[in-house]
Design a protein around this motif. Sequence first.
Motif, short mmCIF file in Angstrom:
data_model
loop_
_atom_site.label_atom_id
_atom_site.label_comp_id
_atom_site.label_asym_id
_atom_site.label_seq_id
_atom_site.Cartn_x
_atom_site.Cartn_y
_atom_site.Cartn_z
N LEU A 196 12.29 18.91 -5.64
CA LEU A 196 10.84 18.97 -5.51
C LEU A 196 10.25 17.58 -5.25
O LEU A 196 9.34 17.43 -4.43
CB LEU A 196 10.20 19.60 -6.75
CG LEU A 196 10.48 21.08 -6.96
CD1 LEU A 196 9.94 21.53 -8.31
CD2 LEU A 196 9.91 21.92 -5.82
N GLY A 197 10.77 16.58 -5.94
CA GLY A 197 10.26 15.23 -5.76
C GLY A 197 10.45 14.72 -4.35
O GLY A 197 9.51 14.17 -3.75
N PHE A 198 11.64 14.88 -3.80
CA PHE A 198 11.87 14.40 -2.44
C PHE A 198 11.07 15.20 -1.42
O PHE A 198 10.56 14.64 -0.45
CB PHE A 198 13.37 14.42 -2.10
CG PHE A 198 14.11 13.26 -2.71
CD1 PHE A 198 13.78 11.95 -2.39
CD2 PHE A 198 15.14 13.49 -3.61
CE1 PHE A 198 14.47 10.88 -2.95
CE2 PHE A 198 15.83 12.43 -4.17
CZ PHE A 198 15.49 11.11 -3.85
N LEU A 199 10.95 16.52 -1.64
CA LEU A 199 10.17 17.32 -0.70
C LEU A 199 8.67 17.03 -0.81
O LEU A 199 7.93 17.22 0.15
CB LEU A 199 10.45 18.81 -0.89
CG LEU A 199 11.85 19.26 -0.49
CD1 LEU A 199 12.03 20.74 -0.76
CD2 LEU A 199 12.15 18.93 0.96
N ALA A 200 8.21 16.55 -1.96
CA ALA A 200 6.80 16.17 -2.09
C ALA A 200 6.51 14.92 -1.25
O ALA A 200 5.38 14.71 -0.83
CB ALA A 200 6.45 15.91 -3.56
N SER A 237 11.36 31.82 -5.50
CA SER A 237 10.29 31.60 -6.47
C SER A 237 9.01 31.07 -5.83
O SER A 237 8.02 30.89 -6.53
CB SER A 237 10.75 30.60 -7.54
OG SER A 237 11.86 31.09 -8.24
N GLY A 238 9.06 30.79 -4.55
CA GLY A 238 7.87 30.31 -3.85
C GLY A 238 7.60 28.82 -4.02
O GLY A 238 6.50 28.36 -3.74
N THR A 281 5.80 23.85 -1.43
CA THR A 281 4.58 24.66 -1.40
C THR A 281 3.59 24.14 -2.45
O THR A 281 3.93 23.27 -3.25
CB THR A 281 4.91 26.13 -1.72
OG1 THR A 281 5.41 26.20 -3.07
CG2 THR A 281 5.92 26.72 -0.74
N ASP A 282 2.40 24.72 -2.45
CA ASP A 282 1.44 24.37 -3.51
C ASP A 282 2.00 24.71 -4.89
O ASP A 282 1.84 23.95 -5.84
CB ASP A 282 0.11 25.11 -3.30
CG ASP A 282 -0.66 24.60 -2.09
OD1 ASP A 282 -0.37 23.47 -1.62
OD2 ASP A 282 -1.56 25.33 -1.61
N GLU A 283 2.69 25.86 -4.98
CA GLU A 283 3.33 26.24 -6.24
C GLU A 283 4.41 25.23 -6.62
O GLU A 283 4.59 24.90 -7.79
CB GLU A 283 3.92 27.65 -6.15
CG GLU A 283 2.91 28.76 -6.02
CD GLU A 283 2.48 29.00 -4.56
OE1 GLU A 283 3.01 28.34 -3.63
OE2 GLU A 283 1.59 29.85 -4.36
N GLY A 284 5.14 24.75 -5.63
CA GLY A 284 6.16 23.75 -5.87
C GLY A 284 5.57 22.44 -6.36
O GLY A 284 6.12 21.80 -7.27
N ASN A 285 4.45 22.04 -5.77
CA ASN A 285 3.77 20.83 -6.24
C ASN A 285 3.29 20.98 -7.68
O ASN A 285 3.41 20.05 -8.48
CB ASN A 285 2.60 20.47 -5.32
CG ASN A 285 3.03 19.63 -4.15
OD1 ASN A 285 3.72 18.63 -4.32
ND2 ASN A 285 2.64 20.03 -2.96
#
Length: 176
Positions: free
Chosen positions: A7-11, A49-50, A71-75
């Motif tokens: 998640l961190g790298f994709l952010a 999980s979106g 995604t927003d959910e991921g953020n």
Amino acid sequence: MLTLAILGFLAERPLHAYELRRHVSDLIGHNRPVSDGALYPALQRMHRSGLVERRSEPGDSAPPRQILTITDEGNAELLRRLTTPKEAEITDGGSFFTLLAFLSLVPDPGQQAAVLQRRLDFLTRPASFFQRSGAPVRIRDEQDRYRRGMLVMARATQLAERAWLEETLADLGQAS
């Protein structure tokens, strides 16, 4: 920590799975190797999980590449993990460094400081790799040269980390 690293790298930016694996391996692979057998199932779960999305991009004279984005959910999940880490993510050095790699993504300096303070509190508790009569063994009391070496190196690392944490906490206090 794999989910946090993904998640961190994709952010930071969308990535192809191969690039993502390389970044994650660079960050946490020296502690825990990152195999395709771990990464791809994690990405599948996160997609279901979106938390991440996949899209195809044409490859350079190759099959289309799958690009991953958060995604927003991921953020939201990333910020939750960064601001409310589990105790093991504070006490385990490798896990804490993974957390630290993305802590700047938390917009609130007060929340950043709260995480750093938890780590500092942990580091100020008496500890040792070895115990005698229920008390931590001090460097000067350890007779085995190799165990003493472990204690010396751990102490030096801990002092450096504590100094950095104290300095950063002071800076964050000024920024608030």
